[in-house]
Each structure stands twice: as structure tokens, then as C-alpha cells.
Design a protein around this motif. Structure first.
Motif, short mmCIF file in Angstrom:
data_model
loop_
_atom_site.label_atom_id
_atom_site.label_comp_id
_atom_site.label_asym_id
_atom_site.label_seq_id
_atom_site.Cartn_x
_atom_site.Cartn_y
_atom_site.Cartn_z
N SER A 1 0.67 4.13 -2.67
CA SER A 1 0.50 5.53 -2.25
C SER A 1 1.55 6.43 -2.90
O SER A 1 1.24 7.55 -3.34
N VAL B 1 0.59 6.92 -6.54
CA VAL B 1 -0.50 7.90 -6.63
C VAL B 1 0.05 9.30 -6.39
O VAL B 1 -0.35 10.26 -7.05
N GLY B 2 1.00 9.41 -5.44
CA GLY B 2 1.61 10.70 -5.16
C GLY B 2 2.35 11.26 -6.36
O GLY B 2 2.27 12.46 -6.66
N LEU C 1 -3.75 4.68 5.00
CA LEU C 1 -2.45 5.11 4.48
C LEU C 1 -2.62 5.83 3.15
O LEU C 1 -2.00 6.88 2.91
N LEU C 2 -3.48 5.29 2.28
CA LEU C 2 -3.69 5.91 0.98
C LEU C 2 -4.32 7.29 1.11
O LEU C 2 -3.89 8.25 0.45
N SER D 1 -6.61 1.83 3.24
CA SER D 1 -7.38 3.04 2.93
C SER D 1 -6.91 4.22 3.77
O SER D 1 -6.88 5.36 3.29
N TYR E 1 -0.06 7.35 8.94
CA TYR E 1 1.04 6.69 8.23
C TYR E 1 1.55 5.44 8.94
O TYR E 1 2.35 4.70 8.37
N SER F 1 -1.84 9.70 2.49
CA SER F 1 -0.82 9.96 1.48
C SER F 1 -1.35 10.89 0.40
O SER F 1 -0.62 11.76 -0.10
N ILE F 2 -2.61 10.70 0.01
CA ILE F 2 -3.20 11.59 -0.99
C ILE F 2 -3.23 13.02 -0.47
O ILE F 2 -2.85 13.97 -1.17
N TRP G 1 0.83 -1.21 0.00
CA TRP G 1 0.00 0.00 0.00
C TRP G 1 0.86 1.26 0.00
O TRP G 1 0.49 2.27 -0.60
N LEU G 2 2.02 1.19 0.65
CA LEU G 2 2.93 2.34 0.63
C LEU G 2 3.44 2.57 -0.79
O LEU G 2 3.53 3.72 -1.25
#
Length: 414
Positions: free
Chosen positions: A44, A47-48, A392-393, A390, A384, A396-397, A40-41
Motif C-alpha cells: 500500500s 502504491v501510495g 487496506l489497499l 483489498s 486500516y 490506502s489508495i 499488504w501495508l
């Protein structure tokens, strides 16, 4: 100009350090969860990177759409959500779970920033104030109806941004007084103190407030009526608090009682997690027992330790030094975000930055208070750090949206 100029590498490194250290500790509790958290990291970060490639005004232009989508996702929990511990706060898609409240916070932060950055916005104007409160209140009311008390408290973070934009300090004073009265009423209730003494204590609080603010008050009939009304409301709150407490579900009522009576009286129910969490943190001493050497962690005495109670793993395995280092990293990271937010030339960027930092402050302080027995267990993840894709995401978003806004603001000519 080089493309990397404008990226705040200090914040980026702190984000990666917190998220990576979190995954490391999750792996210590449960290898499968730790592996998934690393995946997931990676998602993320991908996505970043995508967020960094978007045009500058994208999130400002889409603020209302993201906000409405977040509210609709919250409402959709009632017919389609999966119930966990009496709360329908998850969507389930096969092996993937999604907690929409995390994304609703993003939508609220964007919408509040979009509205409050308008030239005509003025918190001294009632229309501006009530509209801003409605933007925060609509998703908050839905969250309350779920019910998800922990997430509801986090929505209070947006008042930090409003305070920066001119919200009067009296607003926080009123909230503080109500909170103190509520906590005192619970203490009186659990201690068996007479209602007469409770009312006297509340009147004494009001009297002290008036005494120390005597020179600031313009005395007239309207002021006197307001003070009288406040006294009646606070005394009424004192009297109804025990009834409200008794109406709560048993597990929520016990979580509050744990604060006043101690976790050992509830060691087989709501105090179990807290008892072993404090045991784990205390057993770490100065330098900890070593990575994956914690007896409480390895023995799985704390259920779902990789989620909301992950901090006790840090305390046991990394000790006081490791725990203090983690706290300092969070404080420095949040302080850096506030510093960057204050530097923004664009009002939208500044308000979003303050909202985002406020959300982190609420999550961080409530989670640590909960794990150490200073706050009731309310199901708030450590940003974090706690296990959850969800969560973390979503964090991160929000992180990369602010990094992008800061990048654009730094490179703008205005």
C-alpha cells in the motif's frame, strides 16, 4: 520550494500509526494474518508513493473510467464471485481474494467529485440533484442485490459531501424519521405491542414534528397533502416492517433480534461473536491484560477476530486506555481530513476529501457500534485496522489520492 512542502505529515503519521497498530493487533490474534497484513501495508505504501508521482489532474480525468470499472466489477460478482455466508462479494484468484466494493467506493467518490465540481452544478436544480443521486445509487443498488447491507450503508457517506455542497438538511431529517420509525416498528414487533398503538406512536411523532416546526411551514392544500402522504407512508412502513423482517435470511434476522433481546438468547448462533466480543472488551479493565496475553483472544473464542471484530482485541489487551487512545486517534485523523478538505481551493479536491472522510466516519462508527452491540453485525471492517489486503489497499489508495490532491492544491498558485 522543497519537494516535501505541501505534504501533510500529521495525516501521514496518523495513517501509518493506525495501519501499523492494526497489523500489530492482527498478529496477536493470528501470526500468519499479521505477517500478511504487514506485507499488504508495504504494498500500500509503495502504491501510495506511485500515486504521488502521478500528474496532478490524473484522477480527475480518469474519474468516469474508474467509476465504470468499479460498477462492472460489482456486476461481475454475480457470475464470477465467490459466495461467503450467502454473499457473492469476493473474487478469488488463487491465494488472493479481492473485494471490489471497496474499490467501487473510490470510483464513486471520484465520479461524484468530478460531476459536483462542474460550474453548472447546483443541488437546487433537479437535474443536478438527480444525477448526483444516480451516481451514488447505481453502485448502491448493485451492492443491495448482492446483498451486502453493510457496504450499502457506507454509500450514505456521500451525502455528507453533498450536504457540504448545498444539499438541504431536510433530506437528512426525512432519513432520520424513516430510520426512527423503522427501529420503533421492530421494537413494537418484538415486544408484541398492538398495531393500533404502533400507528398512534407514528402519528404522535408527526404531530411533534409539526408542532415544533409550525412557524416554518407554509400552510396550503399542497402542504396538507404532503403531510397526509407522509403519514400514510410512515404508517405503512410500520405495518410492513415485521413482514420484511420475517423475509430476511435467518442469520440476518437473528442479528437484528440480538439488539432487542440481548446476545445471550442467541449465544449459540448470531449472538456468539458479540457475547465474547463484549466479554473481551470488558475483561481488559483500565490498562488491559498485556500484548498477546488476552485469554479470549488467545483462546480464539471470537471466530475471525482479526477481521471485523479486531477492536475487541484492543479492548482486552490494551484496556480502556488503549481503546480510548485508538478512538481519539481516529477522531483526530478524520477531523484532520475534514479540515484539509475544507481548505482545498479546488472543488474536486474538496468534494473527494469530504467523501473520503465520510466513508471513514461510516466504517468507524458502524464497526465500533457492531462490536459493542449498538448495531447489528453487518460485516464492516475497521479502516486500516481490520485484516484484509483489498480493504487496506483500497483505503490506502483513497488516502494517498487525497494526500496527492492536497499536495497539489497546497502548491498551486491559483
Amino acid at each position: 520550494m522543497k519537494w516535501w512542502e505541501g505534504i501533510d505529515f500529521t495525516s501521514l503519521i496518523l495513517y501509518l500509526a493506525l495501519a501499523s497498530f492494526g497489523a500489530l493487533n492482527i498478529y496477536s490474534v493470528d501470526e500468519a494474518s499479521g505477517t500478511r497484513q504487514m506485507v499488504w501495508l508495504g504494498i500500500s505504501i509503495f502504491v501510495g508513493l506511485f500515486i504521488f508521482l502521478t500528474r496532478n489532474k490524473l484522477f480527475e480525468n480518469l474519474a468516469s473510467i474508474i467509476y465504470i470499472a468499479g460498477v462492472l466489477l460489482l456486476i461481475g460478482l454475480f457470475p464470477f464471485g465467490k459466495e461467503v455466508l450467502g454473499q457473492k462479494n469476493w473474487y478469488k484468484f488463487g491465494p488472493i481474494s479481492l473485494q471490489p466494493v471497496e474499490f467501487a467506493k473510490l470510483g464513486t467518490a471520484l465520479m461524484l467529485a468530478s460531476y459536483a465540481s462542474r460550474p453548472e452544478f447546483d443541488l437546487k436544480d433537479k437535474k443536478s440533484l438527480y444525477t448526483a443521486l444516480a451516481i451514488i445509487g447505481i453502485p448502491a443498488v448493485v451492492v443491495l442485490a448482492i446483498p451486502d447491507v453493510g457496504s450499502l450503508l457506507v454509500f450514505g457517506a456521500f451525502f455528507i459531501a453533498l450536504y457540504r455542497e448545498g444539499l438541504s438538511g431536510w433530506f437528512f431529517g426525512v432519513i432520520a424519521i424513516f430510520a426512527i420509525v423503522f427501529l420503533l416498528a421492530l421494537y413494537f414487533h418484538f415486544s408484541g405491542i398492538s398495531l393500533y398503538y404502533q400507528v398512534f406512536a407514528i402519528l404522535a411523532i408527526i404531530g411533534f414534528y409539526l408542532f415544533f416546526n409550525m412557524s416554518k411551514i407554509s400552510w396550503n392544500i399542497v402542504t396538507a397533502l404532503k403531510i397526509l402522504g407522509a403519514a400514510v407512508i410512515l404508517c405503512g412502513l410500520t405495518l410492513v416492517t415485521p413482514t420484511v423482517n420475517e423475509k430476511l435470511p435467518k442469520h440476518q434476522r437473528e442479528r437484528i433480534e440480538v439488539l432487542y433481546k440481548g446476545e445471550r438468547q442467541f449465544r449459540d448462533t448470531s449472538g456468539y461473536n458479540l457475547l465474547f466480543s463484549k466479554t473481551a472488551i470488558g475483561s481488559g479493565d483500565l490498562f488491559g491484560k498485556g500484548y498477546r496475553e488476552g485469554s479470549v483472544t488467545r483462546g480464539r473464542f471470537v471466530p475471525e477476530q482479526q477481521t471485523d471484530y479486531i477492536f475487541c482485541t484492543v479492548g482486552e489487551e490494551w484496556g480502556f486506555v488503549g481503546s480510548s487512545t485508538l478512538v481519539i486517534l481516529y477522531i483526530f485523523y478524520i477531523g484532520r481530513l475534514l479540515y484539509l478538505a475544507e481548505r482545498q481551493k479546488n472543488a474536486f479536491n474538496r468534494i473527494f476529501g469530504y467523501s473520503f472522510a465520510g466513508i471513514l466516519i461510516m466504517h468507524f462508527s458502524i464497526n465500533l457500534g457492531m462490536v459493542m452491540g449498538l448495531f447489528p453485525t453487518v460485516g464492516i471492517p475497521l479502516p486500516y485496522f481490520s485484516y484484509g489486503g483489498s480493504s487496506l489497499l483500497a483505503f490506502s489508495i483513497m488516502t494517498f489520492v487525497f494526500f496527492k490532491l492536497n499536495y497539489s492544491d497546497t502548491n498551486s498558485l491559483v
